[in-house]
Design a protein around this motif. Sequence first.
Motif, PDB file in Angstrom:
ATOM      1  N   ASP A  21       3.668  11.267  -1.537  1.00 45.19           N
ATOM      2  CA  ASP A  21       3.502  11.983  -2.458  1.00 45.19           C
ATOM      3  C   ASP A  21       1.884  11.826  -3.401  1.00 45.19           C
ATOM      4  OD1 ASP A  21       3.897  14.572  -5.771  1.00 45.19           O
ATOM      5  OD2 ASP A  21       3.930  11.775  -6.112  1.00 45.19           O
ATOM      6  N   THR A  54       3.019  17.058  -1.386  1.00 44.32           N
ATOM      7  CA  THR A  54       2.688  17.135  -2.307  1.00 44.32           C
ATOM      8  C   THR A  54       3.015  18.648  -3.049  1.00 44.32           C
ATOM      9  OG1 THR A  54       1.171  17.467  -3.535  1.00 44.32           O
ATOM     10  CG2 THR A  54       0.702  18.396  -1.183  1.00 44.32           C
ATOM     11  N   ASN A  77       4.791  22.142  -2.892  1.00 46.42           N
ATOM     12  CA  ASN A  77       6.989  21.587  -2.497  1.00 46.42           C
ATOM     13  C   ASN A  77       7.364  21.808  -1.832  1.00 46.42           C
ATOM     14  OD1 ASN A  77       6.696  19.801  -4.596  1.00 46.42           O
ATOM     15  ND2 ASN A  77       6.411  21.689  -5.598  1.00 46.42           N
ATOM     16  N   SER A 166       6.838  18.512 -12.025  1.00 41.36           N
ATOM     17  CA  SER A 166       6.620  17.212 -11.653  1.00 41.36           C
ATOM     18  C   SER A 166       5.706  16.921 -12.830  1.00 41.36           C
ATOM     19  CB  SER A 166       5.230  17.501 -10.147  1.00 41.36           C
ATOM     20  OG  SER A 166       4.004  17.531 -10.737  1.00 41.36           O
ATOM     21  N   THR A 167       5.079  15.625 -12.673  1.00 33.87           N
ATOM     22  CA  THR A 167       4.418  15.463 -13.996  1.00 33.87           C
ATOM     23  C   THR A 167       3.446  16.008 -15.000  1.00 33.87           C
ATOM     24  OG1 THR A 167       3.239  13.503 -12.944  1.00 33.87           O
ATOM     25  CG2 THR A 167       5.004  12.276 -13.212  1.00 33.87           C
ATOM     26  N   LYS A 179      10.729  19.861  -1.006  1.00 36.80           N
ATOM     27  CA  LYS A 179       9.682  19.015  -0.559  1.00 36.80           C
ATOM     28  C   LYS A 179      10.101  18.206   0.565  1.00 36.80           C
ATOM     29  CE  LYS A 179       6.976  16.704  -3.564  1.00 36.80           C
ATOM     30  NZ  LYS A 179       5.756  14.852  -3.722  1.00 36.80           N
ATOM     31  N   SER A 208       8.307  11.289  -9.002  1.00 38.38           N
ATOM     32  CA  SER A 208       8.630  12.137 -10.401  1.00 38.38           C
ATOM     33  C   SER A 208      10.498  12.992  -9.593  1.00 38.38           C
ATOM     34  CB  SER A 208       8.325  12.993 -11.324  1.00 38.38           C
ATOM     35  OG  SER A 208       6.848  13.827 -10.290  1.00 38.38           O
ATOM     36  N   ASN A 210      10.048  16.824  -8.687  1.00 37.88           N
ATOM     37  CA  ASN A 210      10.286  17.627  -7.762  1.00 37.88           C
ATOM     38  C   ASN A 210      10.200  16.342  -6.364  1.00 37.88           C
ATOM     39  OD1 ASN A 210       6.935  15.690  -7.360  1.00 37.88           O
ATOM     40  ND2 ASN A 210       6.400  18.104  -6.992  1.00 37.88           N
ATOM     41  N   ASP A 211      10.557  14.784  -6.415  1.00 36.20           N
ATOM     42  CA  ASP A 211      10.314  14.335  -4.955  1.00 36.20           C
ATOM     43  C   ASP A 211      11.837  13.697  -4.762  1.00 36.20           C
ATOM     44  OD1 ASP A 211       7.440  13.207  -5.050  1.00 36.20           O
ATOM     45  OD2 ASP A 211       7.730  11.658  -6.172  1.00 36.20           O
ATOM     46  N   SER A 230      10.911   9.201 -14.804  1.00 37.07           N
ATOM     47  CA  SER A 230      11.958  10.135 -14.815  1.00 37.07           C
ATOM     48  C   SER A 230      13.138   9.713 -13.679  1.00 37.07           C
ATOM     49  CB  SER A 230      10.701  10.488 -13.143  1.00 37.07           C
ATOM     50  OG  SER A 230       9.264  10.593 -13.787  1.00 37.07           O
TER      51      SER A 230
END
Length: 262
Positions: A21, A54, A77, A166-167, A179, A208, A210-211, A230
């Motif tokens: 990421d 990412t 994503n 995400s953050t 992702k 975070s 979205n990971d 997260s």
Amino acid sequence: MRPLAELPADEARGLTGLLFDLDDTVLDHGALTQPAYDALWNLSRAGLRLVAVTGRPSGWGEVIARQWPVDGVVTENGAVALAREGHAVRRDDEADEATRRSRRIRLAQVVATMQETFPEARLSDDTHARLTDVALDIGESQRVPADVVARMEAKARALGVRTFLSTVHLHLTLERHDKASGTLAWLGARFGDDPTAARFRWAFAGDSGNDAACFSAFATTFGVANVRASLAQLPVPPRWVATAERGAGFAEIAARLLAARA
Ligand SMILES: [Mg+2]
């Protein structure tokens, strides 16, 4: 999550490459530090394949694919991937232009509806470089409280779009990939990697919400120390965690991988 130092050497040696990421994993609040960039070069020189994964725009991916020591960049994503081919950059996007146009109109309508309820719902300043999604700025140039973000996310879903958090951004998308699925599909198309084998041959580093799909999909997963903030959004936490945050944590992950493979 276990300390990075406990990563077994045979697990590190079995890897083909590292997926990573960008925001708050390799980048420190948006900036690329020298230790993080050195870590990428060290991994690349050691023969590991590198692919950034990412939520950032495909327009950023074109630049990164061209300039960084990477084999590709999966952006938005999982929706669009970029890779250097000679002096050009190849873009892999499964939708045609007419589909892109109609989805963009639909997303603009969703954003307009959200802005009637949430004055905080402002488009990120990288939205112009996106092909498939829109990103609302929740932590980059403004800080939106977590409870408001949660209500914005619920509203977006009620309006029929998928969301990723995400953050820095709340992403709204009509794409089918996340992702992990986007990356596995692209690794298959690009390198001929079997998707099941790729889950063991490629490690993933992130931080975070979205990971989440990648932390669940890949066998060897790393968190930088700030991933702890997260964990509520991660049904499966990373298996290994660094002691340092962001770029310094990524450099620590790279050093441990290289030492274990030596
Ligand atoms: Mg991140």
